[in-house]
Design an enzyme around this catalytic site. Sequence first.
Site, PDB file in Angstrom:
ATOM      1  N   HIS A 101       0.878  -1.172   0.000  1.00 49.84           N
ATOM      2  CA  HIS A 101       0.000   0.000   0.000  1.00 49.84           C
ATOM      3  C   HIS A 101       0.918   1.225   0.000  1.00 49.84           C
ATOM      4  O   HIS A 101       2.004   1.181   0.589  1.00 49.84           O
ATOM      5  CB  HIS A 101      -0.837   0.099   1.272  1.00 49.84           C
ATOM      6  CG  HIS A 101      -1.711  -1.070   1.571  1.00 49.84           C
ATOM      7  ND1 HIS A 101      -1.249  -2.208   2.157  1.00 49.84           N
ATOM      8  CD2 HIS A 101      -3.041  -1.252   1.401  1.00 49.84           C
ATOM      9  CE1 HIS A 101      -2.248  -3.065   2.332  1.00 49.84           C
ATOM     10  NE2 HIS A 101      -3.349  -2.516   1.874  1.00 49.84           N
ATOM     11  N   ASP A 104       2.508   2.027   3.247  1.00 45.32           N
ATOM     12  CA  ASP A 104       3.400   1.024   3.854  1.00 45.32           C
ATOM     13  C   ASP A 104       4.843   1.435   3.617  1.00 45.32           C
ATOM     14  O   ASP A 104       5.695   1.261   4.482  1.00 45.32           O
ATOM     15  CB  ASP A 104       3.259  -0.364   3.186  1.00 45.32           C
ATOM     16  CG  ASP A 104       1.885  -0.966   3.319  1.00 45.32           C
ATOM     17  OD1 ASP A 104       1.164  -0.584   4.256  1.00 45.32           O
ATOM     18  OD2 ASP A 104       1.541  -1.829   2.478  1.00 45.32           O
TER      19      ASP A 104
HETATM   20  C1  XUL Z   1      -7.557  -6.742   4.342  1.00 44.92           C
HETATM   21  C2  XUL Z   1      -6.730  -7.161   3.199  1.00 44.92           C
HETATM   22  C3  XUL Z   1      -5.859  -6.098   2.619  1.00 44.92           C
HETATM   23  C4  XUL Z   1      -5.796  -6.114   1.136  1.00 44.92           C
HETATM   24  C5  XUL Z   1      -5.024  -4.972   0.548  1.00 44.92           C
HETATM   25  O1  XUL Z   1      -8.302  -7.756   4.891  1.00 44.92           O
HETATM   26  O2  XUL Z   1      -6.757  -8.292   2.796  1.00 44.92           O
HETATM   27  O3  XUL Z   1      -4.596  -6.238   3.182  1.00 44.92           O
HETATM   28  O4  XUL Z   1      -5.225  -7.294   0.672  1.00 44.92           O
HETATM   29  O5  XUL Z   1      -5.530  -3.750   0.906  1.00 44.92           O
END
Ligand code: XUL
Length: 439
Positions: A101, A104
């Site tokens: 993300h 992150d």
């Molecule tokens: C949340 C989840 C996230 C997504 C990316 O449950 O799985 O980490 O994969 O935003």
Amino acid sequence: MGEIFKGIAKVKYEGAGSDNPLGFNYYNPEEMIGEQTMEEHCRFSMAYWHTIIGQGVDMFGAGTALHPWEIGTDPMEIARVRVEAAFEFMQKLNIPFFCFHDIDVAPEGRSLQETFDNLDTIVALLKEKMEETGIKLLWGTANLFGHPRFVHGAATAPNADVFAYAAARVKKALEVTKELGGENYVFWGGREGYDTLLNTDMGLELDNLARFLQMAVDYAKAIGFTGQFLIEPKPKEPTKHQYDFDVATVLSFLKRYGLEDHFKMNIEANHATLAYHSFQHELYLARVHGVLGSVDANQGDFLLGWDTDQFPTNIYATTLAMYEVLKNGGLAPGGLNFDAKVRRGSFEPVDLFYAHIAGIDAFARGLKVADKLLRDQVLESFIKERYSSYQQGIGYDIVNNKVGFKELADYALKQEQISNRSGRQEMLEHILNRYLLEG
Ligand code: XUL
Ligand code: CO
């Protein structure tokens, strides 16, 4: 910065007989399974947020994880060292992809512009490391759920300023994903859902979510980002009801808004079970609709019932998952992303290695068993036979759209007795066990 994971050598394939927990028993990247190597089939990926950032915090206590790479107090300096840690970790485990993300990898600044500037600085570093190591970006995404501004959602927020802010963040995340050659871009709903209908305009929220996704499609086209867009279904958590509940719900949403040609699905095992489906069910349904794009590889705990994001060690589940992946003709440009975290009690850096090895080997073994099952056509030939009444006679006419209710009633009136055959569930489960145990 010198070596971070000190004393841990590159993890190698050692074969089924090895008792070294820091070696692979089943994952042999070069081994051919059918037409492709194991590495090409699996396309393993590290999740930056769990492995490099995750501290092991829970509702009752502080983080427990020992992260030798978290030194000092300058957030940008910490972000730089995290990049070193991430690439050393992936290289030592021979993991060819990662996912992240936006926040992150780089800290949020005091303004949106500063957040973008921070991201640009770290993205330049990531790019250097990627060129140096050959490690690639499976997908990028934007975190539109952590900060208090997203308290009521992002694209489905009741506040238009939040919608605009979220759009700016996705715009930037698309640009950096493109800059890093990301092969996919993921939309997980975050807080796109509701806690109570007493304060919610569901119609407007769904329309806005569709508008937001259409804007992302348009912007990707405008900047020439050709990666695959993925939606990651999840039924609940953090909101009580997430709009992207499961594959079926997302499919109907995409169709309703004319978005179906632009999105595939990123199926997460723990999200599937939270929706009271099996992991295989979600993969299968996505596959038959031509939208199986990628996988968030993890597992839940049925005794707990929430999104525990554990490392996938259940070989039964990984085998059936790889069965679907093989039937899908592979996952590329998607992959198997370990959206998984070590338990809070597994707080040493070496636990991150044990966990990834466990997950990688569970999928490698699953791949081998699934491949053998498919080659032997065990389930396939049983299923073919089970539906054989549609290959001739009235069944042939039904599937070839040659008959309607009138013809079928004429046919049924002439039948004296209908005879069914056993579904043989237990026999098939026994055969599957034999394949699992004998490999
Ligand atoms: C949340 C989840 C996230 C997504 C990316 O449950 O799985 O980490 O994969 O935003
Ligand atoms: Co996920």
